[in-house]
Design a protein around this motif. Sequence first.
Motif, PDB file in Angstrom:
ATOM      1  N   GLU A 248     -56.995  75.114  35.321  1.00 50.55           N
ATOM      2  CA  GLU A 248     -57.262  75.731  34.271  1.00 50.55           C
ATOM      3  C   GLU A 248     -57.611  77.154  34.582  1.00 50.55           C
TER       4      GLU A 248
ATOM      5  N   ALA B 104     -57.311  77.629  27.530  1.00 49.18           N
ATOM      6  CA  ALA B 104     -57.231  76.347  28.719  1.00 49.18           C
ATOM      7  C   ALA B 104     -57.847  75.166  28.185  1.00 49.18           C
ATOM      8  N   SER B 105     -59.205  75.426  27.514  1.00 51.68           N
ATOM      9  CA  SER B 105     -60.006  74.324  27.063  1.00 51.68           C
ATOM     10  C   SER B 105     -59.161  73.391  26.258  1.00 51.68           C
TER      11      SER B 105
ATOM     12  N   SER C   4     -56.554  71.695  27.892  1.00 55.25           N
ATOM     13  CA  SER C   4     -57.294  70.309  28.593  1.00 55.25           C
ATOM     14  C   SER C   4     -57.489  69.247  27.585  1.00 55.25           C
TER      15      SER C   4
END
Length: 302
Positions: free
Chosen positions: A212, A288-289, A292
């Motif tokens: 991340e 990025a969250s 993921s």
Amino acid sequence: MISLSTLLNPPKGLPLLDILLISLILGMLHGATPDEHTWPITFSYAIGKYSTKGGMKAGFLFSLGFTIQRSFLTTLGFIGLAEIYQKYNLDGPVYLVVGIVMGIAGSYILRGRYLHLPIDKLLKSEHHSEKTGGIELHDVPLKMTVVHGLIAGFGFGAYASIITFVLAPQVPSVFYAPLPGVFFGIGTMIMQIIFGALFGNILRAKKLSEAEISYIARKTAGRVLYYGGIIFVIAGLLIIVFPIIDNFAIPTGNPIPNLDAIDIGFLLVILVVGLIGISSIIYGIREASKISKNDKAKVMKL
């Protein structure tokens, strides 16, 4: 102890050691204050390497190119050829070229979304890329910081005026002429290495995985360089067409150059580092969250 007044208004007849000491301190002030030719570049490359070592290397390489140019500039000051800066306003052309180089570097990192140029081959460096969530991002080309430093060195402000027109002419001979520029560059380098280390560790403050952090860092560096480059190009073109814009300044009452007024240079730092930089980090963290979560969802289905 050298007073601020002496630093900003050096007297004539100074010995060489005093000239070099003042040049060094001026360089440190230059590197520590928000300067449009240093902070946006160091911030972009340092955060793209997301580590103390990477950030310090970014600050060092940028300042290396800057130091080489400054030594050349003070040599011109000694032999009297730097008067071109007093006759012509070069801020516009310098902003324009800096912006173009920033855009090229940014587009390289963000390949697939913007114009791609094989900078890695031009610089004879290794090709590194990383795919996160199906998005390919390239490693930050640190060697480009040297190019940025060489170009940015042609920018001219209060600090450059002091070392070029006041200190350089006082050295004993032309052989010593590069030294004020060298020591000024070293002072800038010291502070840029420190700030580079700080910038490079910004993302470490938040609890994120290595993947991340890598994604956010490269995205942020690419966006700051690309969009910041566009802003620099626009500023450069506007100043070339309307030179009076470069005279815009709202005094702050602070005697230290780069802090003494809200001007075009200060606004460029705020826009590129403050607005684009911070917003890119926030947006990158959200991206990025999401990536993921999508990756975890795929694993759950399997």
